[in-house]
Design an enzyme around this catalytic site. Structure first.
Site, PDB file in Angstrom:
ATOM      1  N   LEU A 256       0.819  -1.206   0.000  1.00 33.88           N
ATOM      2  CA  LEU A 256       0.000   0.000   0.000  1.00 33.88           C
ATOM      3  C   LEU A 256       0.860   1.265   0.000  1.00 33.88           C
ATOM      4  O   LEU A 256       1.676   1.465   0.907  1.00 33.88           O
ATOM      5  CB  LEU A 256      -0.939  -0.003   1.202  1.00 33.88           C
ATOM      6  CG  LEU A 256      -1.885   1.192   1.327  1.00 33.88           C
ATOM      7  CD1 LEU A 256      -2.817   1.250   0.119  1.00 33.88           C
ATOM      8  CD2 LEU A 256      -2.672   1.106   2.625  1.00 33.88           C
ATOM      9  N   ASP A 257       0.649   2.104  -1.021  1.00 34.16           N
ATOM     10  CA  ASP A 257       1.303   3.411  -1.140  1.00 34.16           C
ATOM     11  C   ASP A 257       2.823   3.315  -1.117  1.00 34.16           C
ATOM     12  O   ASP A 257       3.504   4.253  -0.689  1.00 34.16           O
ATOM     13  CB  ASP A 257       0.829   4.356  -0.029  1.00 34.16           C
ATOM     14  CG  ASP A 257      -0.636   4.738  -0.195  1.00 34.16           C
ATOM     15  OD1 ASP A 257      -1.100   4.794  -1.345  1.00 34.16           O
ATOM     16  OD2 ASP A 257      -1.309   4.979   0.817  1.00 34.16           O
ATOM     17  N   GLU A 258       3.379   2.187  -1.563  1.00 37.98           N
ATOM     18  CA  GLU A 258       4.833   2.032  -1.561  1.00 37.98           C
ATOM     19  C   GLU A 258       5.374   1.658  -2.934  1.00 37.98           C
ATOM     20  O   GLU A 258       6.500   1.187  -3.053  1.00 37.98           O
ATOM     21  CB  GLU A 258       5.242   0.973  -0.523  1.00 37.98           C
ATOM     22  CG  GLU A 258       4.961   1.389   0.909  1.00 37.98           C
ATOM     23  CD  GLU A 258       5.512   0.401   1.919  1.00 37.98           C
ATOM     24  OE1 GLU A 258       6.312  -0.466   1.529  1.00 37.98           O
ATOM     25  OE2 GLU A 258       5.136   0.486   3.107  1.00 37.98           O
TER      26      GLU A 258
END
Length: 313
Positions: A256-258
């Protein structure tokens, strides 16, 4: 493992040179109108790559209008983006480049400069990124063809309709997530989508979908992460007296969001800014950061380098 000039002429074992040296090389069609092509590639770094590519293009009537390259000393990979004008058609150029690509173990892609990428926008309730991308497509030559808008809420249907885009309402709950993603896959297939943009789409895509669409989904979020997670991040940031707010646009992965970062931007703020000011500034930096990421992707300026990106601006 560093970028090398286009004048390189280092011989490569096992590679005979531009394919026109072969008796099977296809002749140049001098009656055809010239086409502006863009070629992107990555491969293990070694001598002779630039010569192999540019020599082959030149032998097929190519006039290079733009060329950028980068050798990553950390990964040992070489990246290149070339724009070339040629009267050769796609099949001729691809046949010519195939032996070069095989010799250097390249991952490569050939496309027409400026071809609009078929794009699906996904939204929830925030309108700023959706409105901005549709405006830029219509008025600022953003090289995308938005073929549809998917919303897990119906709130932004009117904006899509104003710009003449079909709106697909696909509600998502914990119980319906599997069915919703099946519907999303159907839309992607039916519309022949090449790029999915999460324009403030407030849902998490499954790991399986992220893998299936790897390198084809771009997200935008505020740059407070990993600080100020959860609801009302700007309120949390205001309470802590932050001095910078920003946005990050990246490719979506199962983490997530990486995912690999394409673009980031910031705005400086101070004690005089109220929470509503931070929200307004944050939305502004989000929309312009996302727009740049989408443009660079559509122009084939972004190449994946493991967990990072190489962006030829």
């Amino acid at each position: 493992m560093c970028p090398r000039p286009a004048t390189e002429r280092t011989p490569v074992p096992g590679y005979a040179g531009p394919v026109s040296s072969s008796p099977t090389a296809l002749p140049l069609n001098t009656d055809a109108l010239p086409t502006h092509w863009v070629l992107t590639l990555s491969c293990p770094d070694r001598p002779g790559i630039v010569h192999g590519v540019t020599g082959t293009l030149a032998e097929h009537g190519g006039n290079i209008t733009e060329s950028q390259q980068f050798g990553d000393p950390d990964t040992g990979l070489f990246f290149m983006r070339v724009q070339v004008v040629s009267r050769s058609d796609r099949a001729t150029l691809e046949d010519a480049l195939a032996p070069v690509a095989a010799a250097f173990d390249m991952t490569w892609h050939l496309d027409v400069v400026g071809r609009r990428v078929r794009t699906l926008l996904m939204v929830s309730k925030a309108p700023h990124c959706l409105t901005d991308l549709l405006y830029r497509e219509r008025h600022q030559a953003l090289p995308v063809d938005v073929v549809g808008v998917v919303g897990n809420h119906p709130d932004l249907a009117e904006i899509a309709q104003f710009y003449g885009k079909p709106f697909h309402h696909v509600p998502v709950t914990r119980e319906t997530k599997v069915d919703a993603e099946a519907r999303l896959r159907q839309i992607v297939d039916e519309l022949d989508v090449e790029l999915v943009v999460l324009a403030r789409y407030m849902q998490i895509l499954s790991d399986e979908l992220c893998r299936d669409l790897a390198g084809q989904v771009i997200n935008i979020h505020h740059s407070f992460l990993p600080s100020f997670k959860g609801a009302r991040p700007y309120a949390q940031a205001h309470a802590r007296g932050v001095k910078l707010i920003g946005a990050t646009s990246h490719y979506v992965t199962g983490d997530l969001d990486e995912g690999p970062i394409i673009e980031q931007d910031v705005e400086r703020v101070d004690h005089s800014h109220a929470e509503k000011d931070l929200v307004a500034l944050g939305e502004d930096v989000e929309r312009r950061t996302l727009a740049r990421a989408v443009r660079w992707h559509a122009e084939h300026r972004v190449l994946l380098d493991g967990s990072r990106t190489v962006v030829f601006r």
